[in-house]
Design a protein around this motif. Structure first.
Motif, short mmCIF file in Angstrom:
data_model
loop_
_atom_site.label_atom_id
_atom_site.label_comp_id
_atom_site.label_asym_id
_atom_site.label_seq_id
_atom_site.Cartn_x
_atom_site.Cartn_y
_atom_site.Cartn_z
N VAL A 1 43.85 42.54 32.21
CA VAL A 1 43.37 41.45 33.06
C VAL A 1 43.35 40.14 32.28
N SER A 2 42.91 40.21 31.02
CA SER A 2 42.86 39.01 30.18
C SER A 2 44.26 38.47 29.92
N SER A 3 45.21 39.36 29.57
CA SER A 3 46.56 38.89 29.22
C SER A 3 47.31 38.37 30.45
N ILE A 4 47.16 39.03 31.60
CA ILE A 4 47.90 38.59 32.78
C ILE A 4 47.34 37.27 33.31
N SER A 5 46.02 37.07 33.17
CA SER A 5 45.41 35.80 33.58
C SER A 5 45.99 34.65 32.76
N ASN A 6 46.13 34.88 31.45
CA ASN A 6 46.69 33.84 30.58
C ASN A 6 48.17 33.62 30.85
N GLU A 7 48.90 34.72 31.07
CA GLU A 7 50.34 34.63 31.27
C GLU A 7 50.69 33.88 32.56
N LEU A 8 50.01 34.22 33.64
CA LEU A 8 50.34 33.63 34.94
C LEU A 8 49.51 32.40 35.28
N LYS A 9 48.53 32.09 34.42
CA LYS A 9 47.66 30.92 34.66
C LYS A 9 46.98 31.00 36.03
N VAL A 10 46.49 32.21 36.34
CA VAL A 10 45.72 32.40 37.57
C VAL A 10 44.58 33.36 37.23
N SER A 11 43.43 33.14 37.86
CA SER A 11 42.26 33.97 37.56
C SER A 11 42.42 35.37 38.16
N VAL A 12 42.42 36.40 37.30
CA VAL A 12 42.48 37.79 37.75
C VAL A 12 41.21 38.48 37.27
N ARG A 13 40.56 39.20 38.18
CA ARG A 13 39.28 39.84 37.83
C ARG A 13 39.26 41.27 38.35
N TYR A 14 38.75 42.19 37.54
CA TYR A 14 38.64 43.58 37.96
C TYR A 14 37.24 43.85 38.48
N LEU A 15 37.15 44.49 39.65
CA LEU A 15 35.87 44.84 40.26
C LEU A 15 35.81 46.35 40.42
N ARG A 16 34.79 46.97 39.84
CA ARG A 16 34.68 48.44 39.90
C ARG A 16 33.78 48.87 41.05
N GLU A 17 34.32 49.75 41.89
CA GLU A 17 33.53 50.30 42.98
C GLU A 17 32.57 51.36 42.43
N ASP A 18 31.34 51.39 42.95
CA ASP A 18 30.36 52.37 42.49
C ASP A 18 30.57 53.73 43.15
N LYS A 19 31.17 53.72 44.35
CA LYS A 19 31.46 54.95 45.08
C LYS A 19 32.56 54.65 46.10
N PRO A 20 33.20 55.67 46.68
CA PRO A 20 34.24 55.39 47.68
C PRO A 20 33.66 54.70 48.92
N HIS A 21 34.29 53.62 49.33
CA HIS A 21 33.86 52.89 50.53
C HIS A 21 34.96 52.87 51.59
N GLY A 22 36.12 53.49 51.32
CA GLY A 22 37.25 53.39 52.23
C GLY A 22 38.01 52.11 51.98
N SER A 23 39.24 52.03 52.51
CA SER A 23 40.10 50.87 52.23
C SER A 23 39.52 49.56 52.74
N ALA A 24 38.86 49.60 53.91
CA ALA A 24 38.23 48.38 54.44
C ALA A 24 36.83 48.20 53.86
N GLY A 25 36.12 49.31 53.66
CA GLY A 25 34.78 49.24 53.09
C GLY A 25 34.77 48.70 51.68
N GLY A 26 35.82 49.01 50.91
CA GLY A 26 35.92 48.49 49.54
C GLY A 26 36.05 46.98 49.54
N LEU A 27 36.78 46.45 50.51
CA LEU A 27 36.91 45.00 50.68
C LEU A 27 35.55 44.40 51.03
N PHE A 28 34.87 45.03 51.99
CA PHE A 28 33.57 44.53 52.47
C PHE A 28 32.51 44.58 51.37
#
Length: 415
Positions: free
Chosen positions: A74-101
């Motif tokens: 995440v750190s290297s790709i943010s620097n390479e592409l000059k765009v903010s990339v962030r990883y968010l870890r889900e605590d449990k399965p929420h489903g494809s739409a629930g993970g977004l929510f």
């Protein structure tokens, strides 16, 4: 085009270690989204496509992997592409739409006008700016990337019917038992923030139904196995199907390539598709050579700058060679992925195979397969640290990490 005030964010669902089991043995050593296709991590391809979206402010990767597994990338790709990339870890399965929510507050932090949602294990040309333009013209809540496939394969995916004139989504069904349509969902979407209201509506309905069931203990027993958690919302069954035909969802059809990357075999096919795309998007990444001063290159080939390839080797088509690999004199590589620190010795042949990190293929050995990307043993896979000794032939086999092969094998899984 959009106004300068508009902001766009992108969310890429990357799954987790329990989701990538079909990708073993390759996912034993690296998270599946970081496995290299055409010399770049799998997730790099959708990320670099997102970079082309006008007014993009943020890219989020959402999944179940430990944060430390993605921190360096995440750190290297943010620097390479000059765009903010962030990883968010889900605590449990929420489903494809629930993970977004689940991360709606973060996603809406910059008050975006549009939200892209992509699945990491999709391989395509990602026509995201074109999708956004079409989405604005439609004026709906969401637009789905679709593609036409054969009627035989359509049932493996979400099939849909769209109005041929307006492209409005009229009907959606996930993996139907009977044929509905040869148009399928590609797993790439763009939404307005109203998607969060729709997801919340599903959760609220679930809560209401759960409260009603508590009235009768008999009903509670009947429904307990079938009811989903209130915050578990599936994009396909819970959002797309109910909203079809209500002038809220539309489709954008791609005429380019599209595949799902579920297995190691499909990753080899997709690596080739991305290499072919490099001709148009990143020709500087493709190797060249006629055998005079460097190796003979046929077709689309990626060679990492740190790899050493002997001038008498012949490479391609569809070959990706990773960092610090060593390809010896007279070696022949066809349709394969060679990972970091692999040594392919003199006159060895590798065809339709993936050779794992730190592996070694001996002199005059052959590692090959028939090239059926969908078959279990259609592509030969060597896990990390496998040694194939001199003059050994490995055909249509999967070899788990740290094995030494001193006899030839065919159609086997070496545990």
């Amino acid at each position: 085009m959009g106004s300068s005030e508009e902001r766009v964010v992108a969310v890429i669902m990357v799954g987790g270690p329990t989701k990538g089991t079909r990708f073993r043995p390759l996912s034993l050593d690296i998270p599946k989204p970081l496995f290299p296709l055409a010399g770049q991590p799998m997730v790099h391809h959708p990320i670099s496509a997102c970079k082309k979206i006008p007014n993009l402010t943020q890219i989020y990767l959402v999944g179940f992997y430990e944060e430390r597994e993605f921190a360096l990338y995440v750190s290297s790709i943010s620097n390479e592409l000059k765009v903010s990339v962030r990883y968010l870890r889900e605590d449990k399965p929420h489903g494809s739409a629930g993970g977004l929510f689940n991360f709606r507050d973060l996603i809406m932090e910059d008050n975006p006008s549009h939200i892209f949602l992509l699945n990491c294990d999709v391989c395509c040309s990602f026509p995201l700016p074109e999708m956004l333009e079409a989405h604005r013209a439609y004026g709906g809540m969401g637009t789905i990337l679709v593609i036409k496939v054969s009627a035989e394969s359509a049932s493996q995916f979400g099939e849909l019917v769209a109005d041929p004139d307006t492209n409005e989504l009229l009907h959606y069904t996930e993996k139907p038992e009977t044929f509905v349509s040869d148009r399928i969902n590609c797993g790439v979407y763009v939404f307005t923030p109203e998607i969060f209201t729709a997801i919340q509506g599903v959760s609220s309905q679930r809560k209401d139904r759960a409260n009603l069931r508590r009235v009768s203990s008999f009903e509670a027993l009947q429904f307990s196995t079938r009811s989903l958690p209130t915050d578990y919302v599936r994009l396909d069954q819970d959002i797309l199907s109910p909203l079809a035909g209500k002038k809220q969802l539309y489709t954008y059809e791609t005429m380019d390539f599209w595949e799902q990357i579920k297995t190691p075999g499909m990753s080899l096919k997709c690596s080739g598709l991305y290499l072919a795309q490099f001709q148009f998007t990143s020709p500087h990444l493709l190797a060249g050579g006629d055998g005079s001063k460097s190796a003979t290159i046929e077709g689309d080939v990626y060679i990492h700058p740190s790899a050493k390839v002997h001038p008498t080797a012949k490479i391609g088509p569809n070959v990706s060679i990773s960092a610090n690999a060593r390809i010896g004199p007279g070696a022949r590589l066809i349709r394969c992925i060679i990972l970091d620190n692999v040594e392919v010795m003199e006159n060895a042949v590798v065809i339709y195979s993936i050779v794992g990190w730190n592996s070694s293929i001996g002199r005059w050995s052959r590692v090959q397969a028939e090239g059926d990307y969908n078959a279990k043993l259609g592509v030969t896979i060597l896990g990390e640290g496998v040694t194939v000794e001199d003059e050994v032939v490995v055909i249509n086999s999967i070899v788990l990490p740290y094995k030494t092969l001193d006899v030839s094998v065919q159609d086997e899984i070496i545990l």
